[in-house]
Design a protein around this motif. Structure first.
Motif, PDB file in Angstrom:
ATOM      1  N   ILE A 349    -108.901  15.772 114.155  1.00  9.59           N
ATOM      2  CA  ILE A 349    -109.573  17.027 113.636  1.00  9.59           C
ATOM      3  C   ILE A 349    -108.797  18.161 113.651  1.00  9.59           C
ATOM      4  CG2 ILE A 349    -111.514  18.672 114.188  1.00  9.59           C
ATOM      5  CD1 ILE A 349    -112.992  16.021 115.057  1.00  9.59           C
ATOM      6  N   ARG A 350    -107.994  18.309 114.922  1.00  7.44           N
ATOM      7  CA  ARG A 350    -107.111  19.244 115.336  1.00  7.44           C
ATOM      8  C   ARG A 350    -105.922  19.535 114.174  1.00  7.44           C
ATOM      9  NH1 ARG A 350    -107.991  19.678 121.950  1.00  7.44           N
ATOM     10  NH2 ARG A 350    -109.769  20.973 121.518  1.00  7.44           N
ATOM     11  N   GLU A 351    -105.486  18.390 113.854  1.00  5.03           N
ATOM     12  CA  GLU A 351    -104.343  18.138 112.919  1.00  5.03           C
ATOM     13  C   GLU A 351    -104.569  18.705 111.758  1.00  5.03           C
ATOM     14  OE1 GLU A 351    -101.368  14.478 114.540  1.00  5.03           O
ATOM     15  OE2 GLU A 351    -103.043  14.274 113.321  1.00  5.03           O
ATOM     16  N   LYS A 352    -105.887  18.329 111.245  1.00  6.65           N
ATOM     17  CA  LYS A 352    -106.573  18.652 109.849  1.00  6.65           C
ATOM     18  C   LYS A 352    -106.639  20.205 109.808  1.00  6.65           C
ATOM     19  CE  LYS A 352    -110.084  17.197 106.811  1.00  6.65           C
ATOM     20  NZ  LYS A 352    -111.163  16.287 106.595  1.00  6.65           N
ATOM     21  N   VAL A 353    -107.389  20.596 110.750  1.00  5.72           N
ATOM     22  CA  VAL A 353    -107.868  22.004 110.799  1.00  5.72           C
ATOM     23  C   VAL A 353    -106.592  23.058 111.184  1.00  5.72           C
ATOM     24  CG1 VAL A 353    -109.733  23.558 111.768  1.00  5.72           C
ATOM     25  CG2 VAL A 353    -110.335  21.448 111.298  1.00  5.72           C
ATOM     26  N   LEU A 354    -106.096  22.708 112.208  1.00 11.29           N
ATOM     27  CA  LEU A 354    -105.085  23.764 112.808  1.00 11.29           C
ATOM     28  C   LEU A 354    -103.558  23.390 112.231  1.00 11.29           C
ATOM     29  CD1 LEU A 354    -106.135  23.519 116.548  1.00 11.29           C
ATOM     30  CD2 LEU A 354    -106.710  25.360 114.664  1.00 11.29           C
TER      31      LEU A 354
END
Length: 533
Positions: A349-354
């Protein structure tokens, strides 16, 4: 008169004559054919016995009469041949009757003996059944005991391995629960509610700018954790701030009821499925976690996760933060396999969003690396730490504290694999960078502490005149740098030197670490006293 008696006696005798042997066989065959039961045979035998007794008495009476008649005739000198013949016949009949009575008595005795044997047989059968039941019970007890013994033996082997590991860790002296360095050993104090539990790696609860923070030393960070990106309603803001304040002071007996009250008010006004409710659930879960109430904390985090996924979407950063906190909770309980997929999902999730090079991604990589390390997946551990280190150096610079923390984490992973040289290189890099930051580039006279420690090790036998060793760097002598990461690195490298037999070098680093720690504690006391004033 005499003749009449003889005739009548002869007639009686002929009518009551005993059965012949042929008739007896026929009677026996008839008895076999009727297939009487044992009870019926015994009953009939008793009846026959009574009849034979009566018949015997009758024969004795007739015999006595014949003998009396024979004596009278002899006195009168009469003929007694016929009477003697009848007398002999009666005697034979009596013998047969007595034989029949004897056989009947034998049959009765055999019947009694048979009944006794049957009773003993039933008794023995009951004993056999009881013994079989006891034997089955003993077999079950034996199986359970063997299973417990096997479990105990496995536990003993496990404890022996843990003992060896702890002895090695004690020798290395490289883990300290009082240091917030993100080192790899898990330290838990579930019996002490006045201390926070340190999972052993940096998580969302350690960063003040994270939306899921709960740190007793950072109430402002906890406030951001509560909001999770949402504005707290004005009517709940005071109660919310009180929860944060009491939790930061470790006063959970006050913080928990206040937090439950805030949660109840939010559910009444906004409903259960609201992001603010998820935020308060997360706050209460982290308070429970610090108290060691892991089951309650896990249930609350699961509930918060469902609400955030439903209201914010599966790929929201707040969902990633909740997943990470749940993974940290499982990690504290030693459930590394259950924690790993949660941590990986938070990373995705963090790779995708951030973006893949965001510092929060690096922090998630650190957590994932530790979970893999506790499962012995060292190839993945090195990959995650290396990638996190690259992100920190690229985005935050080589002097960011996270760089040193990650190097310490990677060095710890190398130590667990026995790769001491790789760990030594990383520890020296951390100390060299700290030295350059304070005193500039390393040259001939400007040497970091580890170089001076090794020089003291090399020269320890050269001062035979009793003169003291030359002083080492002013920074280390005064312990000017009070970074917990540097202090831990000094201790870790010192323990590694001691394992290699470099005792002089180890003592140099350990002395410097002790001074640095004392200086750090004095600084904290000074700041605390200023706040009180």
């Amino acid at each position: 008169m005499v003749q009449t008696n003889q005739v009548s006696i002869g007639d009686n005798n002929s009518m009551d004559s005993p059965p012949t042997e042929e008739n007896s066989k026929k009677i026996e065959e008839i008895g076999k054919m009727t297939a009487l039961t044992q009870e019926e045979i015994i009953s009939n035998t008793k009846t026959v016995t009574q009849g034979l007794e009566t018949l015997k008495n009758d024969h004795y009476q007739i015999l006595n009469g014949l003998i009396s008649t024979m004596k009278t005739i002899k006195r009168e000198s009469g003929e007694t041949n016929l009477i003697e013949e009848k007398t002999n016949i009666l005697k034979k009949s009596l013998e047969t009757i007595e034989l029949g009575l004897g056989e009947a008595q034998v049959m009765m005795a055999l019947a009694n003996h048979h009944q006794h044997v049957e009773a003993e047989k039933q008794k023995l059968r009951a004993q056999v059944r009881r013994l079989c039941q006891e034997n089955a019970w003993l077999r079950d007890e034996l199986a359970n005991t063997q299973q417990k013994l096997q479990i105990s033996e496995q536990r003993v082997v496990q404890l022996e391995e843990e003992k060896k590991h702890l002895e090695f860790m004690n020798e290395m002296k490289k883990y300290d629960t009082n240091e917030s360095q993100g080192t790899t050993e898990e330290k838990e104090t579930p019996d002490s509610t006045s201390q926070t539990l340190d999972l052993g790696f940096p998580d969302d609860d350690d960063e003040p700018n994270n939306p899921e923070v709960l740190s007793p030393s950072q109430p402002s960070a906890m406030a951001q954790a509560a909001s999770g990106g949402y504005e707290i309603p004005a009517r709940l803001r005071t109660l919310h701030n009180l929860v944060i304040q009491y939790a930061s002071q470790g006063r959970y007996e006050v913080a928990v009821p206040l937090c439950k009250q805030a949660l109840e008010d939010l559910e009444k006004t906004s409903g259960h499925d609201h992001p603010d409710v998820a935020t308060m659930l997360n706050i209460l879960a982290l308070v429970y976690r610090d108290q060691g109430k892991f089951k309650e904390a896990g249930n609350l985090l699961q509930d918060a996760l469902k609400i955030r996924e439903k209201t914010l979407g599966a790929d929201h950063p707040a969902v990633a933060a909740t997943l990470n906190n749940l993974a940290v909770l499982y990690g504290k309980r030693g459930k590394y396999k259950e924690a790993e997929p949660l941590c990986k999902r938070a990373l995705e999730i963090r790779e995708k969003v951030l973006g893949k090079d965001h510092p929060d991604v690096a922090k998630q990589l650190n957590n994932l690396a530790l979970l893999c390390q506790n499962q012995g997946k060292y190839d993945e551990v090195e990959h995650y730490y290396r990638r996190a280190l690259e992100i920190y150096q690229k985005r935050l610079g080589p002097d960011d504290p996270n760089v040193a923390k990650t190097k310490n984490n990677l060095a710890s992973a190398y130590l667990k694999q026995g790769k001491y040289k790789f760990a030594e290189v990383l520890y020296k890099e951390v100390l060299t960078r700290a030295h350059e930051k304070e005193f500039g580039k390393v040259d001939g006279d400007n040497k970091p502490i580890w170089m001076q420690a090794e020089e003291r090790e090399e020269n320890k036998g050269k001062n035979k005149d009793g003169s003291q060793m030359p002083e080492y760097g002013s920074w280390h002598k005064a312990a000017k740098v009070d970074s917990p990461t540097v202090t831990t690195t000094l201790k870790n490298l010192g323990a590694l030197y001691r394992r290699q037999g470099k005792y002089e070098a180890a003592e140099t680093l350990e002395e410097c670490a002790m001074r640095s720690k004392k200086n750090h504690e004095k600084s904290k006391l000074h700041v605390s006293s200023q706040h009180k004033q």
